[in-house]
Design a protein around this motif. Structure first.
Motif, PDB file in Angstrom:
ATOM      1  N   TYR A  43      -2.978   0.983   7.599  1.00  0.00           N
ATOM      2  CA  TYR A  43      -2.359   2.300   7.826  1.00  0.00           C
ATOM      3  C   TYR A  43      -0.992   2.382   7.171  1.00  0.00           C
ATOM      4  CZ  TYR A  43       0.603   5.568  10.392  1.00  0.00           C
ATOM      5  OH  TYR A  43       1.506   6.542  10.717  1.00  0.00           O
ATOM      6  N   ASN A  44      -0.696   3.506   6.517  1.00  0.00           N
ATOM      7  CA  ASN A  44       0.662   3.761   6.046  1.00  0.00           C
ATOM      8  C   ASN A  44       1.032   5.241   6.076  1.00  0.00           C
ATOM      9  OD1 ASN A  44      -0.347   4.922   3.550  1.00  0.00           O
ATOM     10  ND2 ASN A  44      -0.692   2.817   2.848  1.00  0.00           N
ATOM     11  N   SER A  45       0.145   6.090   6.612  1.00  0.00           N
ATOM     12  CA  SER A  45       0.465   7.510   6.762  1.00  0.00           C
ATOM     13  C   SER A  45      -0.529   8.165   7.709  1.00  0.00           C
ATOM     14  CB  SER A  45       0.415   8.232   5.410  1.00  0.00           C
ATOM     15  OG  SER A  45       0.613   9.627   5.584  1.00  0.00           O
ATOM     16  N   SER A  46      -0.008   9.072   8.551  1.00  0.00           N
ATOM     17  CA  SER A  46      -0.883   9.840   9.447  1.00  0.00           C
ATOM     18  C   SER A  46      -1.281  11.184   8.848  1.00  0.00           C
ATOM     19  CB  SER A  46      -0.175  10.084  10.786  1.00  0.00           C
ATOM     20  OG  SER A  46      -0.026   8.887  11.513  1.00  0.00           O
ATOM     21  N   LYS A  47      -0.635  11.560   7.783  1.00  0.00           N
ATOM     22  CA  LYS A  47      -0.885  12.861   7.171  1.00  0.00           C
ATOM     23  C   LYS A  47      -2.250  12.913   6.491  1.00  0.00           C
ATOM     24  CE  LYS A  47       1.107  16.135   3.838  1.00  0.00           C
ATOM     25  NZ  LYS A  47       2.177  16.358   2.840  1.00  0.00           N
ATOM     26  N   SER A  48      -2.985  13.983   6.732  1.00  0.00           N
ATOM     27  CA  SER A  48      -4.286  14.158   6.090  1.00  0.00           C
ATOM     28  C   SER A  48      -4.107  14.377   4.591  1.00  0.00           C
ATOM     29  CB  SER A  48      -5.028  15.355   6.702  1.00  0.00           C
ATOM     30  OG  SER A  48      -5.249  15.154   8.078  1.00  0.00           O
ATOM     31  N   TYR A  49      -5.060  13.919   3.815  1.00  0.00           N
ATOM     32  CA  TYR A  49      -4.980  14.063   2.364  1.00  0.00           C
ATOM     33  C   TYR A  49      -5.337  15.484   1.931  1.00  0.00           C
ATOM     34  CZ  TYR A  49      -4.885   8.961   1.941  1.00  0.00           C
ATOM     35  OH  TYR A  49      -4.551   7.640   2.033  1.00  0.00           O
ATOM     36  N   ARG A  50      -4.647  15.924   0.883  1.00  0.00           N
ATOM     37  CA  ARG A  50      -5.010  17.177   0.240  1.00  0.00           C
ATOM     38  C   ARG A  50      -4.818  17.002  -1.269  1.00  0.00           C
ATOM     39  NH1 ARG A  50      -5.791  21.398   3.498  1.00  0.00           N
ATOM     40  NH2 ARG A  50      -5.648  22.872   1.759  1.00  0.00           N
ATOM     41  N   PHE A  51      -5.753  17.585  -2.030  1.00  0.00           N
ATOM     42  CA  PHE A  51      -5.646  17.529  -3.485  1.00  0.00           C
ATOM     43  C   PHE A  51      -6.123  18.868  -4.048  1.00  0.00           C
ATOM     44  CE2 PHE A  51      -7.490  16.632  -7.692  1.00  0.00           C
ATOM     45  CZ  PHE A  51      -6.349  16.151  -8.319  1.00  0.00           C
ATOM     46  N   MET A  52      -5.219  19.563  -4.742  1.00  0.00           N
ATOM     47  CA  MET A  52      -5.546  20.879  -5.325  1.00  0.00           C
ATOM     48  C   MET A  52      -6.082  21.826  -4.241  1.00  0.00           C
ATOM     49  SD  MET A  52      -4.771  20.522  -8.551  1.00  0.00           S
ATOM     50  CE  MET A  52      -5.656  21.851  -9.381  1.00  0.00           C
ATOM     51  N   LEU A  53      -5.379  21.830  -3.084  1.00  0.00           N
ATOM     52  CA  LEU A  53      -5.724  22.664  -1.937  1.00  0.00           C
ATOM     53  C   LEU A  53      -7.039  22.284  -1.269  1.00  0.00           C
ATOM     54  CD1 LEU A  53      -4.660  26.192  -3.290  1.00  0.00           C
ATOM     55  CD2 LEU A  53      -3.313  24.551  -1.963  1.00  0.00           C
ATOM     56  N   LEU A  54      -7.645  21.211  -1.718  1.00  0.00           N
ATOM     57  CA  LEU A  54      -8.887  20.728  -1.098  1.00  0.00           C
ATOM     58  C   LEU A  54      -8.565  19.595  -0.121  1.00  0.00           C
ATOM     59  CD1 LEU A  54     -11.212  20.594  -4.243  1.00  0.00           C
ATOM     60  CD2 LEU A  54     -11.116  22.379  -2.484  1.00  0.00           C
ATOM     61  N   PRO A  55      -9.306  19.510   1.008  1.00  0.00           N
ATOM     62  CA  PRO A  55      -9.020  18.487   2.028  1.00  0.00           C
ATOM     63  C   PRO A  55      -9.627  17.120   1.681  1.00  0.00           C
ATOM     64  CG  PRO A  55     -10.823  19.859   2.768  1.00  0.00           C
ATOM     65  CD  PRO A  55     -10.379  20.434   1.431  1.00  0.00           C
ATOM     66  N   PHE A  56      -9.342  16.641   0.491  1.00  0.00           N
ATOM     67  CA  PHE A  56      -9.872  15.350   0.061  1.00  0.00           C
ATOM     68  C   PHE A  56      -8.744  14.530  -0.573  1.00  0.00           C
ATOM     69  CE2 PHE A  56     -13.514  18.228  -0.149  1.00  0.00           C
ATOM     70  CZ  PHE A  56     -14.455  17.526   0.594  1.00  0.00           C
ATOM     71  N   GLY A  57      -8.922  13.235  -0.607  1.00  0.00           N
ATOM     72  CA  GLY A  57      -7.938  12.385  -1.261  1.00  0.00           C
ATOM     73  C   GLY A  57      -8.423  10.951  -1.334  1.00  0.00           C
ATOM     74  N   LEU A  58      -7.736  10.167  -2.149  1.00  0.00           N
ATOM     75  CA  LEU A  58      -8.120   8.764  -2.326  1.00  0.00           C
ATOM     76  C   LEU A  58      -6.862   7.922  -2.501  1.00  0.00           C
ATOM     77  CD1 LEU A  58     -10.477   6.707  -2.834  1.00  0.00           C
ATOM     78  CD2 LEU A  58     -10.148   7.159  -5.268  1.00  0.00           C
ATOM     79  N   GLN A  59      -6.796   6.805  -1.805  1.00  0.00           N
ATOM     80  CA  GLN A  59      -5.685   5.869  -1.940  1.00  0.00           C
ATOM     81  C   GLN A  59      -6.248   4.465  -2.130  1.00  0.00           C
ATOM     82  OE1 GLN A  59      -3.477   4.413   1.558  1.00  0.00           O
ATOM     83  NE2 GLN A  59      -1.630   5.242   0.595  1.00  0.00           N
ATOM     84  N   ILE A  60      -5.791   3.771  -3.148  1.00  0.00           N
ATOM     85  CA  ILE A  60      -6.233   2.401  -3.424  1.00  0.00           C
ATOM     86  C   ILE A  60      -5.190   1.425  -2.882  1.00  0.00           C
ATOM     87  CG2 ILE A  60      -6.825   0.724  -5.203  1.00  0.00           C
ATOM     88  CD1 ILE A  60      -7.704   3.065  -6.967  1.00  0.00           C
ATOM     89  N   THR A  61      -5.642   0.392  -2.192  1.00  0.00           N
ATOM     90  CA  THR A  61      -4.747  -0.587  -1.572  1.00  0.00           C
ATOM     91  C   THR A  61      -4.988  -1.969  -2.150  1.00  0.00           C
ATOM     92  OG1 THR A  61      -4.757   0.664   0.492  1.00  0.00           O
ATOM     93  CG2 THR A  61      -3.966  -1.596   0.605  1.00  0.00           C
ATOM     94  N   ILE A  62      -3.927  -2.597  -2.629  1.00  0.00           N
ATOM     95  CA  ILE A  62      -3.997  -3.975  -3.134  1.00  0.00           C
ATOM     96  C   ILE A  62      -2.801  -4.726  -2.560  1.00  0.00           C
ATOM     97  CG2 ILE A  62      -4.004  -5.486  -5.150  1.00  0.00           C
ATOM     98  CD1 ILE A  62      -5.050  -3.126  -6.785  1.00  0.00           C
ATOM     99  N   GLY A  63      -3.041  -5.865  -1.951  1.00  0.00           N
ATOM    100  CA  GLY A  63      -1.921  -6.604  -1.378  1.00  0.00           C
ATOM    101  C   GLY A  63      -2.324  -7.964  -0.856  1.00  0.00           C
ATOM    102  N   THR A  64      -1.328  -8.721  -0.442  1.00  0.00           N
ATOM    103  CA  THR A  64      -1.543 -10.049   0.142  1.00  0.00           C
ATOM    104  C   THR A  64      -0.719 -10.162   1.420  1.00  0.00           C
ATOM    105  OG1 THR A  64      -1.882 -11.061  -2.026  1.00  0.00           O
ATOM    106  CG2 THR A  64      -1.362 -12.538  -0.194  1.00  0.00           C
ATOM    107  N   PRO A  65      -1.353 -10.193   2.572  1.00  0.00           N
ATOM    108  CA  PRO A  65      -0.603 -10.312   3.827  1.00  0.00           C
ATOM    109  C   PRO A  65      -0.055 -11.721   4.019  1.00  0.00           C
ATOM    110  CG  PRO A  65      -2.942 -10.348   4.263  1.00  0.00           C
ATOM    111  CD  PRO A  65      -2.791 -10.082   2.792  1.00  0.00           C
TER     112      PRO A  65
END
Length: 315
Positions: A43-65
């Protein structure tokens, strides 16, 4: 973790020598640290995704805990029982010892034996020490045993992962490779996957996890009136297979708050509180050359100490 084959090989060879509580005590720091690491970063945001006024979005996560190691996880008290018949047979000792060893079951205990993150050199227990721990007088054994047989090692306990005892953090964890997918009606789905990687003579490593998140900003009146604040709840689970020997199952559930700044692309702060759990399952057969335990089928479960969780971060 897939970058350090020697560590994997040593860990697997050490674990399969142990049974019962000794096995779960030895591996317990790994249950804790990997469990916490795999439950993080969903998790890093509670806000819903929007793209070009559409309720969709994509986030790619890469990391090492990275997870810390508590001092009380460096050692445990080893306790074991070995039958007199198994001791004599497995060590190839003279059968006359049956008359001198009056106890059918012998116990051994080693205080502060290293866990997988403890001292690199593991302790040993000789035949003499084993007998003395069981109040057996060894004065008459010299006439039967020769060539130092009384001082040969019965138990060679595993040490910790090389070069780990001096570190305050776990030196290896599974990488985070995943995506967050924004869906209509304030939902998000997170996916993590690490395809099965076969390491020769060690086994397979793989990981899979999912997250379900729902924004609840509109249900909290004060948040609904503040354009930068958002709130959500999420549940995530993940599984990992390590060496075809250990399988780790984790889950976490959290309530989250985030401040998402519209005027600087992607910038935000986030926090959350919740609960989590980690469980390691051990499934293997002890090698035949382990004294008194060879051929033993091990099917154990180790529960992690992690329960409450809090997080604070900047995106």
């Amino acid at each position: 973790i897939f970058l350090v084959y020697p560590i994997q090989a040593d860990l697997k060879d050490d674990v399969v020598k142990l049974v019962e509580e000794n096995a779960t005590n030895y591996i317990h720091p790994l249950t804790n640290s990997l469990g916490v690491a795999m439950n993080s970063g969903w998790y890093n945001s509670s806000k819903s995704y929007r793209f070009m006024l559409l309720p969709f979005g994509l986030q790619i996560t890469i990391g090492t805990p990275i997870t810390m190691i508590n001092k009380d996880l460096r050692s445990y008290d080893f306790k074991a029982t070995i039958t007199r018949d198994a001791l004599i047979t497995d060590m190839g000792l003279p059968s006359q010892l049956n008359n001198l060893i009056t106890k059918e079951n012998l116990t051994v205990e080693v205080k502060e034996s290293p866990t997988c993150v403890g001292k690199e050199e593991g302790p040993t227990v000789t035949l003499r020490e084993l007998l003395q721990q069981n109040d057996i007088n060894t004065a008459d054994f010299d006439t039967i045993l020769t060539n130092g047989e009384l001082d040969q090692v019965v138990f060679a306990l595993p040490g910790g992962i090389p070069n780990t005892a001096d570190l305050s953090f776990m030196p290896f964890t599974l990488p985070v490779l995943g995506v967050n997918i924004g869906l209509p009606f304030h939902f998000k789905v997170g996916l993590r996957m690490f395809p099965a990687l076969t390491v020769p003579e060690i086994g397979k490593i793989s990981q899979f996890g999912m997250k379900f998140q729902y924004e609840i900003t509109d249900l909290i009146p004060i948040f609904a009136q503040l354009p930068l604040l958002h709130s959500s709840i999420h549940y995530a689970f993940n599984r990992a297979n390590l060496f075809d020997l250990l399988s780790l199952s984790n889950w976490t559930a959290m309530w989250n708050i985030s401040g998402d700044f519209k005027f600087i692309f992607g910038l935000g702060v986030f926090a959350g509180v919740g609960i989590q759990s980690s469980t390691m399952k051990l499934d293997y057969t002890v090698p035949a050359d382990v004294v008194g335990l060879g051929g033993t089928k091990v099917d154990l479960t180790d529960k992690g100490d992690n329960s409450l969780v809090a997080q604070l971060g900047l995106r």
